[in-house]
Scaffold this active site. Structure first.
Site, PDB file in Angstrom:
ATOM      1  N   ARG A   1       0.831  -1.192   0.000  1.00  0.00           N
ATOM      2  CA  ARG A   1       0.000   0.000   0.000  1.00  0.00           C
ATOM      3  C   ARG A   1       0.873   1.252   0.000  1.00  0.00           C
ATOM      4  NH1 ARG A   1      -1.036   2.042   5.102  1.00  0.00           N
ATOM      5  NH2 ARG A   1       0.341   1.161   6.687  1.00  0.00           N
ATOM      6  N   THR A   2       0.244   2.367  -0.454  1.00  0.00           N
ATOM      7  CA  THR A   2       0.980   3.622  -0.538  1.00  0.00           C
ATOM      8  C   THR A   2       1.224   4.198   0.854  1.00  0.00           C
ATOM      9  OG1 THR A   2      -0.118   4.105  -2.620  1.00  0.00           O
ATOM     10  CG2 THR A   2       0.956   5.923  -1.519  1.00  0.00           C
ATOM     11  N   LEU A   3       2.489   4.476   1.161  1.00  0.00           N
ATOM     12  CA  LEU A   3       2.809   5.059   2.459  1.00  0.00           C
ATOM     13  C   LEU A   3       3.162   6.529   2.335  1.00  0.00           C
ATOM     14  CD1 LEU A   3       5.015   2.196   3.836  1.00  0.00           C
ATOM     15  CD2 LEU A   3       2.704   2.760   4.547  1.00  0.00           C
TER      16      LEU A   3
END
Lengths: 244, 277
Positions: free
Chosen positions: A22-24
């Protein structure tokens, strides 16, 4: 600018794996987009820069794209996520065209579709790290809206993303009128972009202005703004300062 | 219809290239009680005959609101009709949620037709036994479609389905050229008169029919009994030039008057199978 979303559980190693799904934080980002409604439609401006942290790395990124016949999408934030959104919209417009029945997606529909996409991704803790500006004209009706990466969406007569909210919108609140002509609109946008150029360190002096009317979309060739740096205060900036 | 060896399975072709199960399904539509639709440039009217199983029961619902801008009238197996109406409502509301915009009628009809087609190509399914008159308004104007159990759909200016619909169709054929520019009131009147044709001599009362309207600035809704009765009163008092005299307000229940417009004679009230209306 790093920003971690903490998710508490006991698996230290597994967290790292799960996090790669997932995008952090964003990596290559675009800065502000500013857009206004004017007499014949919508005007939108953005520069062509893609920053890699504090490095102004890419100088030829088009951050505004036409969607279907009636809409214009501008984005700030993570460039790769913007490209992903363009792919989603491509699929959407393709399916819409395949019906071949005289109906077409208007800006309102595209805006709401994007709101749903952004909000759903936010709910999964895997956002598309963008703030999107969606403008368009359909059947004479002008539409201008914005969606953020957490799914907040609204419409207005003038919108901006990122630094534009702080630097450009006050100018627009003072000077925007319902019946701006094309030239007046461009001048107003250039005024906003110039302020952003002076004050936003991730802005570059290469911008495009896009025009959306009932006839369609035109994105201008890139050009630069004239700037003035000969202010007396800049020649000797520390004169008169404490401790100099 | 005759029995033959190619009609057991919907996935069996006959040597002459027909799928008999699908055709039998279309027969079921013809057995249901009549439903009528007409459209003008700006309005769509759907009307149907109310048939009750017995005097003790209430009549079956045959017209459904799908959305503010779409309505559907069914004829045939009402249970199948109800399920398809629910599907249409679901599609419409999902579209509205994602796009904040009403679903265009043409697209809804295609999805419905594709759903019906699936049932004609699976050996473990059967075709839907219901015909649907879908009327709606979208940005390309007012539309009326007829969806068939076969998975075909057609667009119409006016159409009638169900039992004794031929009488209504004859009436509509005479008058359809004026419908596009009709006013809302004229359109409603034409719908009720078409309903009267299917009644074959029975007096037209507002309790016998259901009428629904939708249009520009007018979301789908049913007309109440009084409004329908008012429209009936405007033409029931006057003897029609095209009809035999004998329609009129007197003597409703006495010996049924021979219908003026000659079409299928014979069929009195058929024995309607319990599940069909």
């Amino acid at each position: 600018m790093t920003f971690t979303i903490p998710i508490e559980n006991g698996n230290g190693v597994k967290d790292a794996e799960a996090d790669s799904q997932r995008t952090l934080y964003p990596y290559v980002t675009g800065t502000s987009v500013v857009a206004i409604k004017y007499k014949d439609g919508i005007l939108m401006a953005s520069d062509m820069g893609g920053s890699y942290g504090s490095t102004l790395r890419y100088k030829n990124i088009e951050r505004m794209k036409a969607i279907g016949k009636h809409s214009l999408l501008g984005a700030s934030g993570e460039i790769s996520d913007f490209q992903e959104i363009l792919r989603y919209l491509d699929e959407l417009t393709l399916n819409d065209n395949m019906w071949d029945d005289g109906n077409s997606l208007g800006p309102k529909e595209v805006h709401n579709y994007l709101t749903r996409v952004m909000y759903n991704r936010r709910n999964k803790f895997n956002p598309l790290w963008n703030t999107l500006v969606l403008g368009g004209v359909k059947n004479g009706e002008k539409y201008l809206g914005m969606v953020s990466m957490i799914g907040v969406s609204f419409e207005d007569n003038h919108v901006a993303t990122g630094f534009g909210n702080h630097l450009a919108r006050p100018i627009l609140r003072d000077e925007w009128r319902e019946d701006l002509s094309f030239e007046e609109g461009v001048k107003l946008l250039e005024k906003c972009m110039r302020v952003l150029l002076y004050r936003d360190r991730s802005a570059i002096n290469k911008l495009q202005i896009a025009k959306m009317t009932e006839e369609g979309v035109t994105v201008s060739e890139p050009y630069s703004l004239k700037t003035f740096w000969e202010f007396k205060a800049f020649t000797n900036p520390t004169v008169g300062a404490e401790g100099s | 219809m005759f029995r033959n060896q190619y009609d057991t399975d919907v996935t069996t072709w006959s040597p002459t290239g027909r799928l008999f199960q699908v055709e039998y399904a279309m027969e079921a539509v013809k057995q249901g009680s009549a439903a009528i639709g007409l459209r003008s440039r700006s309005h769509v009217v759907l009307a149907c005959v109310n048939k009750a199983q017995s005097e003790l029961s209430s009549h079956q619902r045959k017209i459904f609101k799908v959305d503010d801008h779409i309505g559907v009238a069914i004829a045939g197996l009402t249970a199948d009709g109800r399920v398809l109406s629910r599907y249409m409502r679901s599609e419409s509301i999902n579209h509205s949620f994602t796009y904040e915009s009403p679903l265009s009628v043409g697209r809804l009809v295609v999805r419905l037709a594709d759903k019906a087609q699936v049932c004609t190509q699976r050996s473990w399914k059967r075709p839907y036994g219901v015909g649907l008159l879908v009327g709606g308004l979208d940005e390309s104007g007012a539309h009326l479609y007829y969806n068939c159990p076969s998975g075909n759909y057609f667009e119409y200016q006016a159409f009638a389905i169900g039992s004794r619909s031929q009488a209504a169709k004859t009436y509509l054929e005479r008058r359809y050229e004026s419908f596009q520019e009709s006013s809302r009131e004229d359109l409603i009147k034409d719908a009720i008169m078409a309903i009267r044709e299917t009644l074959q001599g029975e007096t037209l009362k507002s309790s016998l029919c259901t009428v629904s309207v939708l249009g520009l600035e007018e979301p789908f809704h049913f007309l109440d009994q009084e409004s329908i009765q008012k429209v009936i009163d405007t033409f029931e008092k006057v003897p029609e030039e095209e009809e035999d005299a004998g329609e009129g307000e007197a003597e409703p229940e006495a010996a049924p008057v021979a219908a003026g417009t000659g079409e299928q004679g014979g069929s009195g009230d058929q024995d309607v199978a319990p599940m069909e209306m």
